[in-house]
Design an enzyme around this catalytic site. Structure first.
Site, PDB file in Angstrom:
ATOM      1  N   ASN A   1       0.871  -1.104  -0.069  1.00  0.00           N
ATOM      2  CA  ASN A   1       0.159  -0.116  -0.107  1.00  0.00           C
ATOM      3  C   ASN A   1       0.728   1.372  -0.176  1.00  0.00           C
ATOM      4  O   ASN A   1       0.849   2.219   0.923  1.00  0.00           O
ATOM      5  CB  ASN A   1      -0.883   0.093   1.196  1.00  0.00           C
TER       6      ASN A   1
ATOM      7  N   HIS B   1      -1.731  -9.769  11.130  1.00  0.00           N
ATOM      8  CA  HIS B   1      -2.078  -8.903  12.575  1.00  0.00           C
ATOM      9  C   HIS B   1      -3.614  -9.697  13.270  1.00  0.00           C
ATOM     10  O   HIS B   1      -4.372  -8.721  13.368  1.00  0.00           O
ATOM     11  CB  HIS B   1      -2.135  -7.635  12.434  1.00  0.00           C
TER      12      HIS B   1
ATOM     13  N   ASP C   1       3.832  -5.241  11.967  1.00  0.00           N
ATOM     14  CA  ASP C   1       3.017  -4.209  11.235  1.00  0.00           C
ATOM     15  C   ASP C   1       3.528  -3.067  11.639  1.00  0.00           C
ATOM     16  O   ASP C   1       2.893  -2.037  11.935  1.00  0.00           O
ATOM     17  CB  ASP C   1       1.596  -4.444  11.910  1.00  0.00           C
TER      18      ASP C   1
ATOM     19  N   HIS D   1       4.152   6.879  10.538  1.00  0.00           N
ATOM     20  CA  HIS D   1       3.469   8.048  10.291  1.00  0.00           C
ATOM     21  C   HIS D   1       3.927   9.392  10.752  1.00  0.00           C
ATOM     22  O   HIS D   1       4.349   9.457  11.761  1.00  0.00           O
ATOM     23  CB  HIS D   1       1.880   8.225  10.732  1.00  0.00           C
TER      24      HIS D   1
END
Lengths: 425, 182, 330
Positions: free
Chosen positions: A96, A234, A306, A310
Site C-alpha cells: 500500500n 495481525h 506491522d 506516520h
C-alpha cells in the site's frame, strides 16, 4: 570471513540449543561447530557472543516502508535501518505505497532501492488487486517473477468474497500465499478503536471483534474451497484465532501472525493518545489472553510487527483524525522477551521460532543455522537492561506507544548475508 | 516567615461592651431603626452584624434586618489572592432601595473591601444611605473611605496584622495584634 | 483538602467533594441571576476564547453570557469561519487563538478527546463545552444543580435516561457526576443506542439498560431526555414513528415515575418526538431552569478556572502575602 564464537545457538528448525561457533564466509554460513572447535585464522573478524543468543535471522512478515510515495514518513533506507536495529534480517513490505505495488515495475523499484540503500533484505508483497481496489486481479505472475513473496490488499481485505476466491485460486496455481487484512469494512466503518467498555466510556467509535472474525471466517471457508495458502495478518481477536485453529485442525493451509502490540496492550490502554491507534485496534483483555495461548500452543505461526510509520504532522492530531499504525521494529524482540518468555509463557526456543522458522514456513522457505544456509543471524541478549527512546530511532517517524519503556533483553547485533549491519554499543 | 502574637487588644467582655456601644450609636445617629438594615461582610462582619442587631432589639425592641454580603466577586485583586477566591453565599433578604444601610466588618484597613462591598450593594439597588461600622480601624487607607462607627482605633505598622477572633468562627473571643517576623 | 482546577475536561475524574465544590460555587451566581444588575467586574480585563468547532447555539450563548456577566471579554471562533477547512490542523488553529492571549479557552469539538488533546498543549485553562460523544461537563453540573434545587438533594436518586445514550456526551457526564452521589441509573432506548457496555462505564455506579420505557420509568426520581436527531434519527436510522411508539415520554407513561419526579432535557427539544408538549410544559419539567442554571454554572466554571480558586481554607494570616491581603477581613 566472520567467526561468531561462544554464543548460545538457538535454532528451532533443527531443534538446536547449544554453545556453538558459527563461521560465515561470503554471504553464507560455512561451518557450525562446538564452541572452540573453529580456529580463527589471523586477521579473521571475530564476534565474541559469550552470554548472547545466536538465532537464525529474524523475518518480519508485515511492514510498511512507505516508499514509494510517503517518504516523509519512512524510506526503504530508514525503515530497514530501524529493522536492523530491531534484529530483523528480512522484512516483507506491504504494497500500500503510492503508487500501489500492483505491477512488476513498482516491485523492481522497491528491490532496486533496497539493493542500493537497504540495511536488510526486503521482500516485497504484491497487491492482490489492481490498485488494491478490489476490482481486477493484479499482475501477480509478473510481480512474482520480479520478486514478490506473497500477495495482499493490506490496509483492507480483498473487497469481495468472489474476488478473494479468484485470487486464492490463482495464487494456489502460482504457489504464493495470500495474506489477508481481515476486516468487514461495513462493521468497522468510522471506528477508531475496538468496541467495548473503554470505547463506550471514551465516546470513541468502536469496531466489534466480529469485524475481524467475520472476515476470517469468510477467508477460511474460501481457503478450504480453493486449497490456497491463506495467512491471516495481525490477528487480534479470540474468535478469529478459533477460526484459524479450526482450519488447522481440518488440515487447511491456513496460518496467522500476531503483533507485539496486540500481545502486550489492550483497549483499556487507549486514552485519546493516537500512538495507541492502529488497525486492527488494541483488543479486549480476553483477546490478549487468547493470543498469548495461541502463541504458546502453535496456533499462531509468526510474530510480525506491522511497522507502520506516520510522520508526526499526520499522527499528532485529534484521535479521530489520526491515521492507524505504530512503529514496531525496535521493540518487537524486547516485548516478546518480556511478555512471552520472562512471563514464563513460552520457551526461548518457541519465541525464536515465531521470529524465524515460523514466518519462513509461511513463505514456504527454510531458515536455519547450517552450512550452506544464507549468512543471516540475529544475535541478542535475553537479560540486559535498556530503555527504548524513540527519538534515537533511525525511522523517520516517532509514533511508538513504547517510548521510554524499560526492557530486559533485546537485539545486540544483526548479520545479513555474512555482514554485520547493526551492532548495539 | 513566622507569625508572632504581640499583644491582646480586646478581651471578650471588651468586645461585647464595644458592640453594645456601637448599637446605641447607630440607633442614635440614624434617628431610630426605621428603614435601618445591617449588612455583615463575610466572614467576621456577619456575626458582628448579628450581635449588633440583637443589641438593638434590647434598645428598641425592633428586629433590624441583617444581610450577608460576600465581596469576593467584587475584589480588585483576584489573581493575587487565589486561595481566598472561594465564594460564600450572599444573602440579603430585603430590598435595598431607599434603605439606610450599615455595612459591618471587623477591621478597616486599606478600604478596598468596603469599596468592593459598595459595588456589590449597588448591584442590588439604590439605598438612601450607606454607612460603615467596624470593630477596629487600623489606619493605612488606600481609598477615600472612613467609618462612621468605630469600635477602637489602633496604630499599626505595615507588617502587623489585626486578628479578630470570634466565638462563632474561631471558637475563641478576642482581638490580637500579630506580627510577621522574617 | 485542596483542589486546584486547571482545566475542566471531564467529570469522570473528579471526586464527589470536587463536584460538590463546583455546585456550591454556582450558588452565588444563581443569586446574581436574580439581581436587577447582573453584570460583575470580577473578570474585568480577562478574555475568554470561545472555540466552537461544532455548531452550537445555546451552549455558546450560555458561555458568552457567563463571561460577559463576569466582566470578561470574549473572542469567538466559529467553525464555519475558521481556517480548518483550509487544511489547518486543530492545534495550529488553537495556537493561533492562544497567541491572542486569552485567559481561558472554552472549546467544543466533534471528536471525542479533542479537548484533552488541546489541553495537553496549552498553558491556559481549557473548558470542555462538549467533545464528540465523550463528555459535556457544564451540562452535567447544571443538571445536578437543577435537580438539587428541585428535589433538595442529588443523593441516592433513581435516574432514568431516555434516548440515544451511546452517542450522548450529556448522558456520560450525568452518570459520572450523579453516580458519585449514590444515584442509580436506568438507561432506556432502542437497543442499538443503548449497548450493554454502558452498564460498566462507571465502576461503582449501578447502571442497568432496559428496552421498555414502562420499565425504565417505574419509580424514577429524575427523567433525563436526550435529543433525538429528527433529521436522521441518529445511527442507525430509525423511523420516527417507531421511536414515538416505543419511547416517547407522554403524560400517561410519566405517571409510572415517582409522583415528585422531574423531567430534564438538554435541548433543543423535538416536541412530539421524544417528548409530548404536555410533559415538556408540565409542572414536572425543568427545562427553563436548566437554561438559567447553565449561565450560573458556567460563570462559576470561568470564575474558578480563571481566578485559580481552590478549596483550601488555610489560616487567614498565612495567606497574608501582600498588603492587599494582609487582612482578609479588611
Amino acid at each position: 570471513m566472520l567467526l561468531i564464537k561462544n554464543g548460545r545457538v538457538i535454532d528451532p528448525a533443527s531443534k538446536t540449543d547449544a554453545n556453538l561457533d558459527v563461521l560465515l564466509d561470503g554471504e553464507k554460513i560455512k561451518e557450525v561447530a562446538p564452541a572452540g572447535k573453529i580456529a580463527a585464522p589471523h586477521g579473521m573478524e571475530v564476534f565474541d557472543a559469550s552470554g548472547l543468543i545466536v538465532a537464525p535471522g529474524f523475518i518480519d512478515l508485515h511492514v510498511h516502508l512507505r516508499e514509494p510515495g510517503q517518504e516523509s514518513s519512512e524510506t526503504i533506507e530508514t525503515g530497514t535501518r530501524a529493522a536492523a536495529r530491531g534484529g530483523f534480517t528480512a522484512v516483507c513490505c506491504m504494497p500500500n505505497t503510492k503508487p500501489v505495488n500492483d505491477n512488476a515495475s513498482v516491485t523492481r523499484f522497491i528491490l532496486d532501492r533496497a539493493k542500493a540503500g537497504g540495511s536488510v533484505r526486503v521482500w516485497p508483497i504484491g497487491a492482490a488487486s489492481v490498485g488494491s481496489k478490489g476490482e481486477a486481479i493484479a499482475e501477480i505472475a509478473a510481480m512474482k517473477e520480479a520478486g514478490i513473496v506473497a500477495v495482499s490488499d493490506d490496509g483492507k481485505p480483498i473487497a469481495t468474497a468472489k474476488l478473494a476466491r479468484q485470487v486464492m485460486d490463482y495464487c494456489r496455481s502460482l504457489d504464493l500465499p495470500v495474506i489477508e487484512h481481515s476486516e468487514d469494512v461495513s462493521l468497522a466503518a468510522g471506528a477508531v478503536m475496538r468496541e467495548g467498555v473503554t470505547s463506550t466510556r471514551l465516546g470513541l467509535r468502536g469496531m466489534p471483534a466480529a469485524a475481524e472474525s467475520v472476515c476470517v471466517a469468510r477467508d477460511v471457508q474460501l481457503a478450504e474451497l480453493t486449497g490456497a495458502r491463506l495467512h491471516v495478518a495481525h490477528l487480534s481477536a479470540k474468535a478469529s484465532l478459533e477460526q484459524v485453529r479450526w482450519a488447522k485442525s481440518r488440515g487447511l493451509r491456513v496460518c496467522c501472525e500476531v503483533t507485539p502490540h496486540h500481545f502486550t496492550l489492550i483497549d483499556e490502554d487507549v486514552q485519546y493518545d493516537s500512538k495507541f491507534k492502529m488497525n486492527p485496534p488494541l483488543a479486549a483483555r480476553e483477546d490478549r489472553e487468547a493470543l498469548l495461548a495461541g502463541l504458546a500452543d502453535g496456533t499462531v505461526d509468526a510474530i510480525a510487527t506491522d511497522h507502520a510509520p506516520h510522520e508526526p504532522a499526520l499522527k499528532d492530531v485529534e484521535f479521530d483524525r489520526a491515521p492507524f499504525g505504530i512503529l514496531g521494529f525496535e521493540t518487537a524482540l524486547a516485548l516478546a522477551l518480556e511478555q512471552l518468555v520472562q512471563s514464563g509463557r513460552l520457551s526461548l526456543m518457541r519465541m525464536v521460532e515465531l521470529f524465524t522458522a515460523g514466518p519462513a514456513r509461511v513463505l514456504g522457505i527454510e531458515r536455519k543455522i547450517a552450512a550452506g544456509q544464507p549468512g543471516d543471524l540475529t544475535i541478542f541478549s535475553a537479560n540486559h537492561s535498556w530503555t527504548y527512546h524513540v527519538k534515537e530511532s533511525p525511522s523517520k517517524s516517532r509514533n511508538s506507544p513504547f517510548d521510554g519503556r524499560a526492557f530486559k533483553g533485546g537485539p545486540t547485533a544483526t548479520v545479513v548475508a555474512g555482514r554485520v549491519v547493526h551492532r548495539s554499543h | 516567615m513566622r507569625i508572632v502574637e504581640k499583644s491582646q487588644l480586646m478581651s471578650a467582655p471588651e468586645i461585647d461592651r464595644t458592640l453594645q456601644r456601637l448599637a446605641h450609636e447607630i440607633v442614635e445617629k440614624s434617628g431610630g431603626t426605621k428603614d435601618l438594615a445591617l449588612i455583615g461582610i463575610v466572614r467576621r462582619g456577619v456575626p458582628l452584624a448579628q450581635r449588633i442587631a440583637q443589641a438593638m432589639r434590647g434598645i428598641d425592641g425592633v428586629n433590624v434586618p441583617v444581610g450577608v454580603l460576600d465581596i469576593t466577586l467584587y475584589r480588585d485583586d483576584l489573581s493575587k489572592v487565589a486561595p481566598q477566591a472561594v465564594l460564600r453565599s450572599s444573602d440579603i433578604p430585603f430590598g435595598v432601595d431607599n434603605m439606610d444601610l450599615v455595612l459591618v466588618d471587623d477591621v478597616l484597613y486599606t478600604g478596598r473591601t468596603i469599596r468592593a462591598a459598595m459595588n456589590g450593594i449597588f448591584d442590588l439597588g439604590r439605598p438612601k444611605r450607606v454607612s460603615l461600622c467596624v470593630l477596629v480601624d487600623r489606619g493605612h487607607r488606600e481609598m477615600p473611605i472612613e467609618a462612621r462607627y468605630i469600635g477602637r482605633k489602633v496604630q499599626t505598622s505595615d507588617t502587623e496584622i489585626i486578628e479578630v477572633r470570634l466565638q462563632e468562627i474561631d471558637k475563641e473571643e478576642r482581638v490580637v495584634l500579630v506580627d510577621r517576623v522574617e | 483538602m485542596s483542589t486546584k482546577f486547571r482545566d475542566l475536561l471531564a467529570l469522570e475524574p473528579l471526586t464527589a467533594d470536587e463536584l460538590g465544590f463546583f455546585l456550591d460555587q454556582s450558588k452565588p451566581f444563581q443569586e446574581i441571576q436574580k439581581h436587577p444588575l447582573k453584570k460583575l467586574a470580577t473578570l474585568r480585563g480577562k478574555t475568554v476564547a470561545l472555540a466552537f468547532f461544532e455548531t452550537s447555539t445555546r451552549t455558546r450563548i450560555s458561555f458568552a453570557a457567563a463571561a460577559s456577566r463576569l466582566g470578561a471579554d470574549t473572542m469567538n471562533l466559529q467553525a464555519e469561519a475558521s481556517s480548518l477547512k483550509k487544511g489547518e490542523t486543530l492545534l495550529d488553529t488553537v495556537f493561533n487563538l492562544n497567541a491572542m492571549k486569552p485567559d481561558c479557552l472554552v472549546m467544543r469539538h466533534a471528536a471525542s478527546g479533542a479537548t484533552d488533546y488541546v489541553a495537553r498543549h496549552l498553558d491556559i485553562p481549557v473548558v470542555n463545552a462538549g467533545d464528540g460523544t465523550h463528555e459535556h461537563p457544564s451540562q452535567g453540573l447544571l443538571d445536578a444543580l437543577t435537580i438539587r434545587d428541585r428535589l433538595g438533594t442529588i443523593k441516592n436518586l433513581n435516574v432514568t435516561i431516555l434516548g440515544d445514550i451511546l452517542h450522548s456526551r450529556v448522558a456520560r457526564s450525568n452518570i459520572h457526576l450523579l453516580g458519585k452521589f449514590g444515584c442509580k441509573f436506568t438507561l432506556c432506548g432502542p437497543a442499538m443506542w443503548v449497548p450493554r457496555e454502558l452498564e460498566k462505564i462507571a465502576p461503582g455506579t449501578p447502571i442497568r439498560c432496559v428496552y421498555r420505557i414502562e420499565d425504565a420509568l417505574e419509580g424514577a426520581d429524575v427523567i433525563m431526555m436526550l435529543r433525538v436527531q429528527t433529521e436522521r434519527l441518529n445511527d442507525p436510522p430509525l423511523s420516527a414513528d417507531d421511536y414515538i411508539l416505543l419511547y416517547q415520554l407522554n403524560a400517561e407513561r410519566l405517571r409510572r415515575a415517582s409522583p415528585n419526579a422531574i423531567v430534564l432535557h438538554p435541548g433543543p427539544m423535538n416536541r412530539g418526538i421524544e417528548i409530548t408538549p404536555e410533559v415538556a410544559d408540565g409542572p414536572q419539567s425543568c427545562v427553563l431552569e436548566q437554561v438559567t442554571n447553565g449561565v450560573a454554572v458556567r460563570m462559576a466554571i470561568l470564575y474558578l478556572l480563571i481566578s485559580g480558586a481552590t478549596e483550601t481554607d488555610t489560616h487567614p494570616v498565612l495567606q497574608a502575602k501582600s498588603k492587599e491581603s494582609a487582612n482578609a477581613s479588611d
